[in-house]
Design an enzyme around this catalytic site. Structure first.
Site, short mmCIF file in Angstrom:
data_model
loop_
_atom_site.label_atom_id
_atom_site.label_comp_id
_atom_site.label_asym_id
_atom_site.label_seq_id
_atom_site.Cartn_x
_atom_site.Cartn_y
_atom_site.Cartn_z
CB SER A 98 -0.66 0.00 1.32
OG SER A 98 -1.19 1.33 1.46
CG HIS A 107 -9.15 -0.13 -0.52
ND1 HIS A 107 -8.52 -0.47 0.45
CD2 HIS A 107 -10.50 -0.34 -0.48
CE1 HIS A 107 -9.67 -0.56 1.42
NE2 HIS A 107 -10.90 -0.29 0.88
CG MET A 142 -11.35 2.84 1.76
SD MET A 142 -9.90 2.79 2.70
CE MET A 142 -8.72 2.89 1.51
CG MET A 187 -11.43 -3.20 4.72
SD MET A 187 -10.10 -2.31 4.13
CE MET A 187 -9.21 -1.72 5.57
N GLY A 207 -9.14 3.53 6.87
CA GLY A 207 -8.84 5.18 7.14
C GLY A 207 -7.32 5.64 7.19
N GLY A 215 -3.13 3.94 7.93
CA GLY A 215 -1.90 2.56 7.93
C GLY A 215 -1.59 2.60 9.27
CG ASP A 271 -5.94 -3.28 2.92
OD1 ASP A 271 -6.63 -2.52 2.40
OD2 ASP A 271 -5.01 -2.86 3.48
N GLY A 272 -4.66 -4.64 6.18
CA GLY A 272 -4.76 -3.84 7.20
C GLY A 272 -3.93 -4.48 8.48
N GLY A 289 1.24 -1.89 4.10
CA GLY A 289 1.91 -0.57 4.05
C GLY A 289 3.04 -0.30 4.93
CB SER A 290 3.23 0.18 8.56
OG SER A 290 1.82 -0.45 8.88
C1 DX5 Z 1 -6.51 1.39 5.19
C2 DX5 Z 1 -5.84 0.90 3.98
C3 DX5 Z 1 -4.93 -0.12 4.03
C4 DX5 Z 1 -3.87 0.46 4.82
C5 DX5 Z 1 -2.84 -0.81 5.04
O1 DX5 Z 1 -7.62 2.05 5.33
O2 DX5 Z 1 -7.16 0.34 3.31
O3 DX5 Z 1 -4.44 -0.56 2.86
O4 DX5 Z 1 -2.95 1.36 4.03
O5 DX5 Z 1 -1.65 -0.30 5.65
P1 DX5 Z 1 -1.00 -0.95 7.12
O6 DX5 Z 1 -0.40 -2.17 6.39
O7 DX5 Z 1 -0.05 -0.02 7.66
O8 DX5 Z 1 -2.05 -1.52 7.89
ZN ZN Z 2 -6.54 -0.42 1.24
#
Ligand code: DX5
Ligand code: ZN
Length: 219
Positions: free
Chosen positions: A9, A67, A69, A138, A143, A145, A176-177, A198-199
Site C-alpha cells: 500500500s 481501493h 474508500m 479489511m 482510514g 495505515g 488488508d490492514g 503498507g507500514s
Molecule cells: C487502510 C488501508 C490499508 C492500509 C494498510 O484503510 O485500506 O490498505 O493502508 O496499511 P498497513 O499495512 O500499515 O495497515
Molecule cells: Zn487498502
C-alpha cells in the site's frame, strides 16, 4: 492453490516521491500496487484522487489495485478507470446498488473488487461472488495505515474461502490492514492469496522493500 501475491500500500510511502516509490516497489518485487483512495467522508482521512493516479501510472506497468474508500462511489468510477486503475475495489456501503456499481466497473473493462470492513458481513456480497474478481477483507477499520491487525476477521475470511472453493468461483481473497511478519502466515492459512501491507513493507528492516516483500510472501 492460488499464487500468493503481495500488494504494497502506497499509503505508507513518501508522498513527495510517489512515482519513485512505485518504481522502488516494482524493483522490490511487488506483484501489484495497492492505492488507497480516501475522501474524508466514507473514512475520516483524505488521500489522493484520479489526477494523482494518472501521474503515477507511467512509473510502473504493475497492476494498480485501487481501493476506493469513497462514497458515493459510482460517479468517480470512470475517472479512476481512465486514470489507469486495473482493479477497482469499492465498499458496498458506498453505493445504493452493488450490482449497478459492478456493471459500471465492467463497462470500463476493469477488474472488480468488493471490500468488507471488519464488521461488514458476507451477506452484503454473497449474491455477487459470481460476478466479481476479488474480495478485499479489511483487517483494520479503513482510514489509516499502521493500525493493529484484527484477528476477529479471520473466521469471515475462512467462510468466504469455503464458499469460493465449493462454488468454484474465480475470486481472489485479499487481506488488508495490519499485516506483518507475525500474522501473514495465519492470513494465508485462512485463505488470503493477496496480502496488502503498507507500514510493514515500508518501515521494517530499515525500509528494505525487497526483503520485506519476500518475507511476507514466504513466511
Ligand atoms: C487502510 C488501508 C490499508 C492500509 C494498510 O484503510 O485500506 O490498505 O493502508 O496499511 P498497513 O499495512 O500499515 O495497515
Ligand atoms: Zn487498502
Amino acid at each position: 492453490m492460488k499464487k500468493i501475491q503481495i500488494s504494497p500500500s502506497i499509503l505508507s510511502a513518501d508522498f513527495s516521491q510517489l512515482g519513485n516509490e512505485i518504481k522502488r516497489l516494482e524493483e522490490g518485487g511487488a506483484d501489484m500496487i495497492h492505492v488507497d483512495v480516501m475522501d474524508g467522508h466514507f473514512v475520516p482521512n483524505l488521500t489522493i484522487g484520479p489526477d494523482v493516479i494518472k501521474q503515477i501510472r507511467p512509473f510502473s506497468d504493475k497492476i494498480f489495485d485501487v481501493h476506493l474508500m469513497i462514497s458515493p462511489v459510482d460517479k468517480y468510477i470512470e475517472q479512476f478507470a481512465n486514470a489507469g486503475a486495473d482493479i477497482i475495489t469499492f465498499h458496498p456501503e458506498a453505493t445504493k446498488n452493488t450490482a449497478e456499481t459492478i456493471k459500471l466497473i465492467r463497462k470500463f473493462k476493469k477488474k472488480v473488487g468488493i471490500s468488507l470492513k471488519p464488521k461488514s458481513e458476507i451477506s452484503l456480497i454473497r449474491d455477487y461472488l459470481d460476478k466479481i474478481d476479488l474480495v478485499l477483507i479489511m483487517s483494520v477499520e479503513p482510514g489509516f495505515g499502521g493500525q493493529k491487525f484484527m484477528p476477529e476477521v479471520l473466521p469471515k475470511l475462512k467462510e468466504l474461502k469455503k464458499i469460493i472453493d465449493k462454488e468454484k468461483y474465480n475470486v481472489d481473497l485479499e487481506i488488508d490492514g495490519g499485516i506483518n511478519f507475525q500474522n501473514s502466515k495465519t492470513a494465508k492459512e485462512a485463505g488470503a492469496n493477496i496480502l496488502v501491507s503498507g507500514s510493514t513493507i515500508f518501515k521494517e528492516n530499515s525500509g528494505d522493500l525487497k526483503k520485506n516483500i519476500n518475507l511476507l510472501r514466504e513466511n
